[in-house]
Motif scaffolding. Structure first.
Motif, PDB file in Angstrom:
ATOM      1  N   PHE A  26     -16.409  17.027  -4.929  1.00  0.00           N
ATOM      2  CA  PHE A  26     -15.249  16.725  -5.765  1.00  0.00           C
ATOM      3  C   PHE A  26     -14.125  16.187  -4.890  1.00  0.00           C
ATOM      4  N   SER A  27     -13.464  15.150  -5.350  1.00  0.00           N
ATOM      5  CA  SER A  27     -12.311  14.619  -4.621  1.00  0.00           C
ATOM      6  C   SER A  27     -11.313  14.058  -5.620  1.00  0.00           C
ATOM      7  N   ALA A  28     -10.047  14.102  -5.254  1.00  0.00           N
ATOM      8  CA  ALA A  28      -8.971  13.571  -6.088  1.00  0.00           C
ATOM      9  C   ALA A  28      -7.893  13.005  -5.172  1.00  0.00           C
ATOM     10  N   THR A  29      -7.350  11.858  -5.556  1.00  0.00           N
ATOM     11  CA  THR A  29      -6.330  11.169  -4.757  1.00  0.00           C
ATOM     12  C   THR A  29      -5.057  11.017  -5.571  1.00  0.00           C
ATOM     13  N   VAL A  30      -3.924  11.267  -4.929  1.00  0.00           N
ATOM     14  CA  VAL A  30      -2.629  11.186  -5.588  1.00  0.00           C
ATOM     15  C   VAL A  30      -1.640  10.525  -4.628  1.00  0.00           C
ATOM     16  N   HIS A  31      -0.608   9.884  -5.172  1.00  0.00           N
ATOM     17  CA  HIS A  31       0.450   9.352  -4.322  1.00  0.00           C
ATOM     18  C   HIS A  31       1.125  10.503  -3.578  1.00  0.00           C
ATOM     19  N   LEU A  32       1.348  10.355  -2.287  1.00  0.00           N
ATOM     20  CA  LEU A  32       1.943  11.417  -1.493  1.00  0.00           C
ATOM     21  C   LEU A  32       3.338  11.763  -1.995  1.00  0.00           C
ATOM     22  N   GLU A  33       4.108  10.766  -2.384  1.00  0.00           N
ATOM     23  CA  GLU A  33       5.475  11.008  -2.827  1.00  0.00           C
ATOM     24  C   GLU A  33       5.528  11.866  -4.087  1.00  0.00           C
ATOM     25  N   ALA A  34       4.423  11.921  -4.843  1.00  0.00           N
ATOM     26  CA  ALA A  34       4.405  12.740  -6.051  1.00  0.00           C
ATOM     27  C   ALA A  34       4.505  14.225  -5.722  1.00  0.00           C
ATOM     28  N   GLN A  49      -1.673  14.171 -14.997  1.00  0.00           N
ATOM     29  CA  GLN A  49      -1.134  14.535 -13.693  1.00  0.00           C
ATOM     30  C   GLN A  49      -0.858  13.330 -12.800  1.00  0.00           C
ATOM     31  N   ASP A  50      -1.042  12.145 -13.327  1.00  0.00           N
ATOM     32  CA  ASP A  50      -0.782  10.924 -12.564  1.00  0.00           C
ATOM     33  C   ASP A  50      -1.630  10.873 -11.300  1.00  0.00           C
ATOM     34  N   ILE A  51      -2.891  11.299 -11.401  1.00  0.00           N
ATOM     35  CA  ILE A  51      -3.831  11.251 -10.288  1.00  0.00           C
ATOM     36  C   ILE A  51      -4.482   9.871 -10.257  1.00  0.00           C
ATOM     37  N   LEU A  52      -4.575   9.290  -9.072  1.00  0.00           N
ATOM     38  CA  LEU A  52      -5.059   7.925  -8.949  1.00  0.00           C
ATOM     39  C   LEU A  52      -6.562   7.815  -9.081  1.00  0.00           C
ATOM     40  N   GLN A  53      -7.278   8.773  -8.525  1.00  0.00           N
ATOM     41  CA  GLN A  53      -8.739   8.684  -8.511  1.00  0.00           C
ATOM     42  C   GLN A  53      -9.349  10.076  -8.500  1.00  0.00           C
ATOM     43  N   VAL A  54     -10.410  10.246  -9.275  1.00  0.00           N
ATOM     44  CA  VAL A  54     -11.178  11.489  -9.304  1.00  0.00           C
ATOM     45  C   VAL A  54     -12.642  11.125  -9.128  1.00  0.00           C
ATOM     46  N   ARG A  55     -13.343  11.913  -8.329  1.00  0.00           N
ATOM     47  CA  ARG A  55     -14.755  11.596  -8.076  1.00  0.00           C
ATOM     48  C   ARG A  55     -15.576  12.876  -8.047  1.00  0.00           C
ATOM     49  N   GLN A  63       0.832  -1.193   0.000  1.00  0.00           N
ATOM     50  CA  GLN A  63       0.000   0.000   0.000  1.00  0.00           C
ATOM     51  C   GLN A  63       0.874   1.253   0.000  1.00  0.00           C
ATOM     52  N   LYS A  64       0.472   2.225  -0.795  1.00  0.00           N
ATOM     53  CA  LYS A  64       1.200   3.482  -0.902  1.00  0.00           C
ATOM     54  C   LYS A  64       0.566   4.537  -0.001  1.00  0.00           C
ATOM     55  N   GLU A  65       1.381   5.512   0.380  1.00  0.00           N
ATOM     56  CA  GLU A  65       0.858   6.640   1.137  1.00  0.00           C
ATOM     57  C   GLU A  65       0.216   7.622   0.157  1.00  0.00           C
ATOM     58  N   THR A  66      -0.963   8.097   0.492  1.00  0.00           N
ATOM     59  CA  THR A  66      -1.744   8.903  -0.447  1.00  0.00           C
ATOM     60  C   THR A  66      -2.214  10.201   0.194  1.00  0.00           C
ATOM     61  N   LEU A  67      -2.540  11.138  -0.672  1.00  0.00           N
ATOM     62  CA  LEU A  67      -3.167  12.396  -0.262  1.00  0.00           C
ATOM     63  C   LEU A  67      -4.464  12.542  -1.048  1.00  0.00           C
ATOM     64  N   THR A  68      -5.561  12.790  -0.337  1.00  0.00           N
ATOM     65  CA  THR A  68      -6.869  12.968  -0.970  1.00  0.00           C
ATOM     66  C   THR A  68      -7.359  14.393  -0.741  1.00  0.00           C
ATOM     67  N   PHE A  69      -7.657  15.084  -1.825  1.00  0.00           N
ATOM     68  CA  PHE A  69      -8.191  16.446  -1.775  1.00  0.00           C
ATOM     69  C   PHE A  69      -9.700  16.363  -1.959  1.00  0.00           C
ATOM     70  N   GLU A  70     -10.460  17.040  -1.072  1.00  0.00           N
ATOM     71  CA  GLU A  70     -11.923  17.051  -1.152  1.00  0.00           C
ATOM     72  C   GLU A  70     -12.413  18.488  -1.034  1.00  0.00           C
ATOM     73  N   ALA A  71     -13.453  18.809  -1.790  1.00  0.00           N
ATOM     74  CA  ALA A  71     -14.002  20.168  -1.743  1.00  0.00           C
ATOM     75  C   ALA A  71     -15.384  20.179  -2.385  1.00  0.00           C
ATOM     76  N   ASP A  72     -16.108  21.261  -2.133  1.00  0.00           N
ATOM     77  CA  ASP A  72     -17.364  21.527  -2.819  1.00  0.00           C
ATOM     78  C   ASP A  72     -17.094  22.515  -3.939  1.00  0.00           C
ATOM     79  N   LEU A  73     -17.875  22.389  -5.020  1.00  0.00           N
ATOM     80  CA  LEU A  73     -17.723  23.273  -6.163  1.00  0.00           C
ATOM     81  C   LEU A  73     -18.711  24.426  -6.081  1.00  0.00           C
ATOM     82  N   GLY A  74     -18.637  25.320  -7.047  1.00  0.00           N
ATOM     83  CA  GLY A  74     -19.532  26.464  -7.050  1.00  0.00           C
ATOM     84  C   GLY A  74     -20.988  26.080  -7.168  1.00  0.00           C
ATOM     85  N   GLY A  75     -21.262  24.975  -7.818  1.00  0.00           N
ATOM     86  CA  GLY A  75     -22.618  24.458  -7.969  1.00  0.00           C
ATOM     87  C   GLY A  75     -22.580  22.950  -7.895  1.00  0.00           C
ATOM     88  N   SER A  76     -23.663  22.365  -7.509  1.00  0.00           N
ATOM     89  CA  SER A  76     -23.698  20.912  -7.322  1.00  0.00           C
ATOM     90  C   SER A  76     -23.707  20.189  -8.663  1.00  0.00           C
TER      91      SER A  76
END
Length: 241
Positions: free
Chosen positions: A207-215, A193-199, A118-131
């Motif tokens: 909105f969320s996006a996950t990337v390897h922390l080492e990146a 951008q070598d992003i692992l997951q976008v949702r 398993q790799k160490e990851t960073l996940t960014f989460e936020a709300d957008l201007g509109g749903s």
């Protein structure tokens, strides 16, 4: 013999008592030693994770490139760090990052994570201007293979069949539109951008996006991370409009 029998029994009971107390003492020493070792392990590796967490927050601040800032951070256990971010209102709302480290402070979980690589990851989460009006999940998968040819064959004589597949979209929509701009934009941006997951989803966080922390350890890659997130989110906004 009759007089010696009680004396033998007393000596036997005394010997068994001494041996029993010795075994109990050794068992107690083993338990105390194991607890001390585990406590020391937890202290050392939880401290190590916290140092990595401080470095990860610096990488996140670099990624914001002066256009966002960290408001606060707190630990969720010994292997997860969460921080709230502030961006201009036209960018992201209720933004936060969750950094998942290896559970080094817990030996069994650490061994399991190493076993599964398993790799160490960073996940960014936020709300957008509109749903967003849709659910979308983009996941990057990579496969590797090796040729099982005999050792006597030279490396350049191995035969390989290489294919470059196009993005694959699985959808539950009854009517599929011909121009899936939001989906393809997210796929292409995540690939670059070598992003692992976008949702994307209508509920918060939208909105969320996950990337390897080492990146993010590379300053150049970290500087382009938030720009990549904006690009992906912009595709969804254009689709929504």
């Amino acid at each position: 013999m009759g007089a010696c029998s009680p004396l033998l029994r007393r000596n036997l009971r005394r010997t068994m008592s001494i041996r029993g107390s010795g075994v109990a003492r050794l068992l107690l020493i083993d338990v105390v030693g194991s607890v001390a070792v585990l406590a020391l392990w937890y202290l050392v590796f939880s401290t190590y994770n916290r140092k990595k967490g401080a470095a990860a927050l610096r990488w996140v601040q670099t990624a914001c490139a002066g256009k966002g800032r960290i408001l606060e951070s707190h630990w969720l256990g010994s292997s997860r760090l969460q921080a709230r971010l502030h961006f201009p209102s036209r960018w992201f709302e209720n933004a936060r990052v969750t950094v998942k480290f290896r559970p080094r402070a817990l030996p069994v979980q650490w061994l399991v994570s190493c076993w599964h690589r398993q790799k160490e990851t960073l996940t960014f989460e936020a709300d957008l201007g509109g749903s967003p009006s849709f659910h979308l999940e983009v996941v990057r998968h990579r496969w590797s293979a090796h040729n099982r040819g005999t050792l006597s064959r030279k490396r350049d004589e191995r035969e390989w069949d290489l294919y470059q597949p196009a993005p694959i979209i699985l959808t539950t929509r009854t009517h599929w539109k011909q121009d899936p701009s939001a989906e393809l934009n997210a796929l292409m941006s995540a690939r670059r951008q070598d992003i692992l997951q976008v949702r994307f989803r209508p509920e918060s966080p939208q909105f969320s996006a996950t990337v390897h922390l080492e990146a993010l350890a590379d300053p150049n890659a970290a500087a382009g991370f938030v720009s990549a997130l904006r690009e992906i989110a912009a595709g969804a906004s254009a689709h929504r409009q």
